[in-house]
Motif scaffolding. Structure first.
Motif, mmCIF file in Angstrom:
data_model
loop_
_atom_site.group_PDB
_atom_site.id
_atom_site.type_symbol
_atom_site.label_atom_id
_atom_site.label_comp_id
_atom_site.label_asym_id
_atom_site.label_seq_id
_atom_site.Cartn_x
_atom_site.Cartn_y
_atom_site.Cartn_z
ATOM 1 N N LYS A 18 46.341 42.714 65.823
ATOM 2 C CA LYS A 18 45.264 42.795 64.836
ATOM 3 C C LYS A 18 44.060 43.450 65.499
ATOM 4 N N LEU A 19 43.544 44.513 64.856
ATOM 5 C CA LEU A 19 42.392 45.229 65.419
ATOM 6 C C LEU A 19 41.221 45.088 64.477
ATOM 7 N N ILE A 20 40.062 44.748 65.001
ATOM 8 C CA ILE A 20 38.876 44.717 64.144
ATOM 9 C C ILE A 20 38.604 46.170 63.718
ATOM 10 N N ASP A 21 38.369 46.378 62.435
ATOM 11 C CA ASP A 21 38.211 47.755 61.937
ATOM 12 C C ASP A 21 36.787 48.236 62.220
ATOM 13 N N GLN A 22 36.655 49.007 63.312
ATOM 14 C CA GLN A 22 35.327 49.422 63.770
ATOM 15 C C GLN A 22 34.716 50.493 62.875
ATOM 16 N N LYS A 24 34.410 50.017 59.764
ATOM 17 C CA LYS A 24 33.736 49.283 58.684
ATOM 18 C C LYS A 24 32.556 48.444 59.148
ATOM 19 N N LEU A 25 32.485 48.211 60.466
ATOM 20 C CA LEU A 25 31.370 47.408 60.980
ATOM 21 C C LEU A 25 30.060 48.182 60.828
ATOM 22 N N PRO A 26 28.937 47.534 60.618
ATOM 23 C CA PRO A 26 28.707 46.093 60.612
ATOM 24 C C PRO A 26 28.767 45.474 59.217
ATOM 25 N N PHE A 27 29.108 46.294 58.221
ATOM 26 C CA PHE A 27 28.993 45.780 56.844
ATOM 27 C C PHE A 27 30.194 44.937 56.418
ATOM 28 N N ALA A 28 31.323 45.121 57.074
ATOM 29 C CA ALA A 28 32.484 44.296 56.750
ATOM 30 C C ALA A 28 33.240 43.986 58.041
ATOM 31 N N VAL A 29 33.634 42.733 58.197
ATOM 32 C CA VAL A 29 34.446 42.354 59.361
ATOM 33 C C VAL A 29 35.877 42.195 58.852
ATOM 34 N N GLU A 30 36.654 43.264 59.050
ATOM 35 C CA GLU A 30 38.036 43.265 58.564
ATOM 36 C C GLU A 30 38.964 43.631 59.708
ATOM 37 N N TYR A 31 40.164 43.104 59.643
ATOM 38 C CA TYR A 31 41.142 43.442 60.684
ATOM 39 C C TYR A 31 42.265 44.299 60.106
ATOM 40 N N GLU A 46 42.345 57.361 64.540
ATOM 41 C CA GLU A 46 41.338 57.268 63.468
ATOM 42 C C GLU A 46 40.162 56.372 63.843
ATOM 43 N N MET A 47 40.154 55.912 65.060
ATOM 44 C CA MET A 47 39.043 55.128 65.600
ATOM 45 C C MET A 47 38.792 53.795 64.892
ATOM 46 N N VAL A 48 39.886 53.180 64.431
ATOM 47 C CA VAL A 48 39.799 51.768 64.022
ATOM 48 C C VAL A 48 39.380 51.010 65.284
ATOM 49 N N GLN A 203 28.212 54.760 66.827
ATOM 50 C CA GLN A 203 28.656 53.588 67.610
ATOM 51 C C GLN A 203 27.471 52.734 68.057
ATOM 52 N N GLY A 204 26.330 53.402 68.339
ATOM 53 C CA GLY A 204 25.144 52.646 68.785
ATOM 54 C C GLY A 204 24.553 51.853 67.631
ATOM 55 N N ALA A 205 24.219 52.570 66.551
ATOM 56 C CA ALA A 205 23.534 51.944 65.408
ATOM 57 C C ALA A 205 24.399 50.874 64.741
ATOM 58 N N ARG A 206 25.703 51.117 64.674
ATOM 59 C CA ARG A 206 26.565 50.180 63.942
ATOM 60 C C ARG A 206 27.149 49.096 64.849
ATOM 61 N N LEU A 207 27.613 49.511 66.046
ATOM 62 C CA LEU A 207 28.417 48.589 66.855
ATOM 63 C C LEU A 207 27.612 47.891 67.960
ATOM 64 N N THR A 208 26.862 48.695 68.746
ATOM 65 C CA THR A 208 26.071 48.071 69.824
ATOM 66 C C THR A 208 25.021 47.146 69.214
ATOM 67 N N ALA A 209 24.381 47.605 68.149
ATOM 68 C CA ALA A 209 23.364 46.770 67.488
ATOM 69 C C ALA A 209 23.992 45.472 66.980
ATOM 70 N N TRP A 210 25.181 45.577 66.417
ATOM 71 C CA TRP A 210 25.892 44.398 65.890
ATOM 72 C C TRP A 210 26.149 43.382 67.002
#
Ligand code: MRU
Length: 353
Positions: A18-22, A24-31, A46-48, A203-210
């Motif tokens: 199961k991979l966290i779908d990167q 969709k972050l930070p608006f949805a936490v889906e695998y 596809e950079m999931v 990746q910074g604005a969505r993932l590092t910030a999250w």
């Protein structure tokens, strides 16, 4: 396994990953569930999942899944099937050497177990993937500890800039560059983290910030083009980034934009650190010119979160990485210690060469 941070990038479920779908972050936490090696390869492409160490661990599980997928009884066909799967997984992304490093480990297991029964080989492949995952987390913790050594001259109140995401999401847990930030924060030394938004995938604005938000580490986001200005007004006193591939002379490929940051940091005499595991160092290449740089699809530049901002008629290019020359790098923080210039000699020494 005990998660090392609140973020769980990947979860092995016995027969599937199961991979966290990167995306969709930070608006949805889906695998996304990957129960075939093909799905794993596509998820990497596809950079999931993304980030050099996370790509390596994911690909290793991809090879383990291929072992589970094979239902025949011929050993020869099993080996052929595995070779096909490893080739497919290798073709998912070209720059992060961790992908090839992890698949090499899986191939070695295969080669060593050739005389064993298929079921035993299958179990050995799963065990190796699990080992790669567990090792990655402990390596990152060690990088974090060694980061304290690299920053020993900073008394506190550190204003640190980072680019892309080299956190728990980019690894099996804890992170490399963000792992160092976590360690510095735990030691009470961080004033704030400046997070480059990191166009086009953000990746910074969505993932590092999250991640930083969850860790309650103070931060703010800037546009990529604001980095040099922030340095010029004294709002940055250090830079830390991860790497996708480091040549044996220290030249380091990382997310596109890292090169400009390193040039600005050099101009303003701001220390520029790379944090990466030894598996990111490619001893088979002499310098950064030999690092394959991925060019991704135009769509990532033409659209922001699904909204078109550039007409289809206008030409676009999307290089995903760039290479920072070793001379711009103050130190490389690894699990085996902090490597300082001259890199060629000191990297060789850490590998016992
Ligand atoms: O395209 P990405 O998101 O896979 O690029 C990731 C990076 O450039 C990271 O900085 C690098 O892989 C290090 S991750 C610990």
């Amino acid at each position: 396994m005990e998660p090392e941070s609140k973020v769980q990038t990947l979860i092995w479920e016995g027969k599937s990953l199961k991979l966290i779908d990167q995306r969709k972050l930070p608006f949805a936490v889906e695998y996304v569930v990957c129960d075939t090696y093909e799905k794993v390869g596509i998820a990497i492409k596809e950079m999931v999942v993304r980030g050099a160490p996370a790509i390596g661990v994911t690909a290793a599980y991809g090879a383990a899944i291929a072992g589970i997928q094979y239902t025949g009884s011929s050993k020869r066909d099993f080996i052929k099937y595995m070779e096909k799967a490893i080739k497919f997984l290798s073709s998912s992304r070209p720059t992060a050497v961790n992908l090839f490093w992890a698949l090499k480990r899986m191939r070695e297991v295969l080669n060593k177990s050739k005389n064993l029964e298929i079921e035993i080989i299958r179990q050995n492949l799963i065990q190796e993937a699990k080992k790669i995952e567990i090792e990655d987390i402990s390596i990152n913790r060690k990088i974090g500890e060694n980061g304290l050594e690299a920053f020993k001259d900073f008394k506190g109140n550190i204003k640190i800039l980072t680019h892309c995401n080299a956190g728990a999401l980019a690894t099996a847990g804890y992170g490399t560059a963000l792992g160092v930030v976590r360690s510095l924060a735990a030691a009470g030394k961080i004033r704030y983290v400046i997070v480059d938004e990191t166009r086009p995938y953000l990746q910074g604005a969505r993932l590092t910030a999250w991640e930083l938000e969850q860790e309650k580490i103070p931060f703010f986001i800037i546009t990529d083009s604001a980095a040099a200005y922030m340095m010029s007004i004294g709002e940055v006193d250090s830079v830390i980034v991860g790497a996708d591939r480091i040549a044996s002379n220290g030249d380091s490929a990382n997310k596109v934009g890292t090169l400009s940051i390193s040039i600005s940091a050099l101009y303003y005499r701001i220390p520029f650190f790379i944090a990466a595991p030894l598996s990111t160092i490619d001893m088979s290449i002499e310098n950064g010119q030999q690092i394959p740089i991925e060019e991704r699809g135009e769509k990532e530049v033409r659209e922001v979160m699904g909204t078109k901002i550039i007409s289809d008629k206008i030409p676009v290019r999307n290089p995903a990485f760039d290479v920072t020359p070793a001379k711009n790098i103050s130190a490389i923080i690894t699990e085996k210690g902090v490597i300082k210039p001259p890199y060629k000699e000191n990297i060789a020494q850490i590998f016992g060469k």
